[in-house]
Structure formats: structure tokens, C-alpha cells
Motif scaffolding. Structure first.
Motif, PDB file in Angstrom:
ATOM      1  N   GLU A  94      35.884 -15.523  -2.231  1.00  0.00           N
ATOM      2  CA  GLU A  94      35.068 -16.737  -2.194  1.00  0.00           C
ATOM      3  C   GLU A  94      33.961 -16.637  -1.142  1.00  0.00           C
ATOM      4  O   GLU A  94      32.879 -17.189  -1.322  1.00  0.00           O
ATOM      5  CB  GLU A  94      35.945 -17.954  -1.897  1.00  0.00           C
ATOM      6  CG  GLU A  94      36.866 -18.334  -3.030  1.00  0.00           C
ATOM      7  CD  GLU A  94      37.803 -19.479  -2.674  1.00  0.00           C
ATOM      8  OE1 GLU A  94      37.549 -20.193  -1.675  1.00  0.00           O
ATOM      9  OE2 GLU A  94      38.804 -19.663  -3.403  1.00  0.00           O
ATOM     10  N   ARG A  95      34.228 -15.930  -0.054  1.00  0.00           N
ATOM     11  CA  ARG A  95      33.249 -15.805   1.043  1.00  0.00           C
ATOM     12  C   ARG A  95      32.403 -14.537   0.946  1.00  0.00           C
ATOM     13  O   ARG A  95      31.485 -14.339   1.735  1.00  0.00           O
ATOM     14  CB  ARG A  95      33.989 -15.796   2.394  1.00  0.00           C
ATOM     15  CG  ARG A  95      34.768 -17.033   2.711  1.00  0.00           C
ATOM     16  CD  ARG A  95      35.378 -16.968   4.099  1.00  0.00           C
ATOM     17  NE  ARG A  95      36.346 -15.901   4.306  1.00  0.00           N
ATOM     18  CZ  ARG A  95      37.682 -16.049   4.195  1.00  0.00           C
ATOM     19  NH1 ARG A  95      38.205 -17.221   3.888  1.00  0.00           N
ATOM     20  NH2 ARG A  95      38.486 -15.025   4.416  1.00  0.00           N
TER      21      ARG A  95
ATOM     22  N   ASP B 141      35.037  -9.672   7.644  1.00  0.00           N
ATOM     23  CA  ASP B 141      35.963 -10.725   7.213  1.00  0.00           C
ATOM     24  C   ASP B 141      37.372 -10.182   6.979  1.00  0.00           C
ATOM     25  O   ASP B 141      38.003 -10.451   5.963  1.00  0.00           O
ATOM     26  CB  ASP B 141      35.420 -11.390   5.935  1.00  0.00           C
ATOM     27  CG  ASP B 141      36.182 -12.642   5.543  1.00  0.00           C
ATOM     28  OD1 ASP B 141      36.853 -13.238   6.414  1.00  0.00           O
ATOM     29  OD2 ASP B 141      36.123 -13.023   4.360  1.00  0.00           O
TER      30      ASP B 141
ATOM     31  N   ARG C 146      33.597  -8.319  -5.585  1.00  0.00           N
ATOM     32  CA  ARG C 146      33.391  -9.750  -5.809  1.00  0.00           C
ATOM     33  C   ARG C 146      34.197 -10.267  -6.993  1.00  0.00           C
ATOM     34  O   ARG C 146      34.737 -11.373  -6.943  1.00  0.00           O
ATOM     35  CB  ARG C 146      31.904 -10.023  -6.037  1.00  0.00           C
ATOM     36  CG  ARG C 146      31.527 -11.485  -6.223  1.00  0.00           C
ATOM     37  CD  ARG C 146      30.020 -11.669  -6.423  1.00  0.00           C
ATOM     38  NE  ARG C 146      29.269 -11.299  -5.220  1.00  0.00           N
ATOM     39  CZ  ARG C 146      28.510 -10.206  -5.096  1.00  0.00           C
ATOM     40  NH1 ARG C 146      28.358  -9.377  -6.106  1.00  0.00           N
ATOM     41  NH2 ARG C 146      27.878  -9.945  -3.966  1.00  0.00           N
TER      42      ARG C 146
ATOM     43  N   GLU D  61      40.709 -15.703  -1.128  1.00  0.00           N
ATOM     44  CA  GLU D  61      39.863 -16.446  -0.186  1.00  0.00           C
ATOM     45  C   GLU D  61      38.721 -15.576   0.354  1.00  0.00           C
ATOM     46  O   GLU D  61      37.640 -16.076   0.666  1.00  0.00           O
ATOM     47  CB  GLU D  61      40.694 -17.042   0.965  1.00  0.00           C
ATOM     48  CG  GLU D  61      41.416 -16.022   1.828  1.00  0.00           C
ATOM     49  CD  GLU D  61      42.838 -15.702   1.394  1.00  0.00           C
ATOM     50  OE1 GLU D  61      43.618 -15.257   2.253  1.00  0.00           O
ATOM     51  OE2 GLU D  61      43.184 -15.867   0.201  1.00  0.00           O
ATOM     52  N   GLN D  62      38.939 -14.264   0.446  1.00  0.00           N
ATOM     53  CA  GLN D  62      37.860 -13.368   0.874  1.00  0.00           C
ATOM     54  C   GLN D  62      36.788 -13.255  -0.215  1.00  0.00           C
ATOM     55  O   GLN D  62      35.598 -13.197   0.092  1.00  0.00           O
ATOM     56  CB  GLN D  62      38.413 -11.973   1.199  1.00  0.00           C
ATOM     57  CG  GLN D  62      39.226 -11.910   2.464  1.00  0.00           C
ATOM     58  CD  GLN D  62      39.808 -10.524   2.666  1.00  0.00           C
ATOM     59  OE1 GLN D  62      40.632 -10.072   1.873  1.00  0.00           O
ATOM     60  NE2 GLN D  62      39.360  -9.846   3.704  1.00  0.00           N
TER      61      GLN D  62
END
Length: 187
Positions: free
Chosen positions: A29-30, A171, A16, A26-27
Motif C-alpha cells: 500500500e505504501r 520501509d 507493487r 501494508e508495504q
């Protein structure tokens, strides 16, 4: 908190927040955490490393980008999973010396990353190896294709499911356009 729970918590935190996380911005963030099987004490083994079962000459393992990576076979281990003995070649990383066990089991492509997973066996003071599949993890190429990851060799592809450790990551992001084949795969 158990040792395994702490390991998983620290791994999620690394993914994280750390600058060296394998995830793209971007990963991150999700990112909602990695998915794991529940701890299974029956998939933790302390075994002898049969050093005489393999040649110790360096070998090249195929990778997801086609650039082979050199490893030194350290020996072979045999464990029993679902009442079936299965064997794996354990390697040493050139230059680092740590043990490395890349494997692909019957859960690959269904519940876990299709290419396979990794394990870092730990040596006990008496020279045995701790093979704890609860610590099995995905290679970085399971998250996006900007990584080069060794593909488990044919001798480490087993036909039993090893339902322990990390599951597939949903993801995945493709940055490049290349493909590879998995030896022994029906895909």
C-alpha cells in the motif's frame, strides 16, 4: 527505454502488484518504487570464470535465520573497481543450476542493505560471465524478516563501494524477533 530501465520498471511492478511479491500487504500500500543508483557502464564486466580456483564440493552458506543453504562453488571472477582488483566466488544453486553471486561491499549499511546484495551472472555463448552490478538487487529479507536469505560469505566481502544496482529499502518491517550477525561486520 533501455534494457536496464525496463528491468527496473518490471521489478517495481512485480513488487507493487504480484501475489509473490516479497512485500507485506501494508508495504504494498505504501510502495513508491525501489531506489537505484544511476546506470554505470563501468560496473559491467565480461570475464572468464576461473573454475579451477575453487573446490566444487557443495558448501553451506549462513542465512539470516540461521538455517544454512547449500550451494556449489562454480569458480572465481576478478574485476577492477575503483582501480582495485576484487575477486568473488560465484556459486550455482543446487537443483536450479543458475549462477549466483552474493556480495557485500563498502556501501553496505550506508547506502545499501547492510547484509549485502545479490547478482545473477549470465553466461555468454563462449562461456564467459557477464557481471553487471547495475542489476545488483537486495535479497527479500531486506524488505521484511519473513524470508530466509543467504549471507554473502567472507570471500565475497570487499572493501570498495559498488555504487550500482539497488539501494537500501526504507520501509523494512519486522514480523519476527530474531537477530543475526554478519561475518566481518563491525556492527
Amino acid at each position: 527505454m533501455s534494457r536496464l530501465e525496463d528491468f527496473r520498471r518490471r521489478r517495481d511492478e512485480f513488487f507493487r502488484n504480484h501475489a509473490n511479491s516479497p512485500l507485506l500487504p501494508e508495504q504494498k500500500e505504501r510502495f513508491a518504487g525501489l531506489s537505484y543508483y544511476p546506470e554505470n557502464p563501468q560496473l559491467r564486466f565480461v570475464v572468464e570464470l576461473d573454475r579451477d580456483a575453487v573446490s566444487h564440493d557443495p558448501v553451506l552458506l549462513a542465512t539470516t535465520t540461521g538455517e544454512p543453504k547449500e550451494f556449489i562453488p562454480a569458480g572465481k571472477v576478478t574485476v577492477t573497481i575503483e582501480d582495485k582488483p576484487v575477486s568473488f566466488v560465484v556459486y550455482r544453486e543446487v537443483g536450479r543450476g543458475r549462477y549466483f553471486l552474493p556480495f557485500r561491499d563498502a556501501s553496505a549499511g550506508k547506502e545499501t542493505y547492510p547484509v549485502g546484495r545479490y547478482l545473477d551472472p549470465q553466461e555468454t555463448p563462449d562461456g564467459k560471465l557477464v557481471i553487471d552490478f547495475n542489476y545488483a538487487y537486495n535479497p527479500y529479507c531486506a524488505y521484511n524478516d519473513r524470508w530466509t536469505c543467504p549471507i554473502p560469505p567472507a570471500e565475497n566481502v570487499v572493501d570498495v563501494p559498488i555504487r550500482a544496482g539497488e539501494k537500501s529499502y526504507p520501509d523494512y518491517v519486522s514480523v519476527h524477533s530474531f537477530s543475526f550477525t554478519i561475518e566481518g561486520s563491525e556492527e
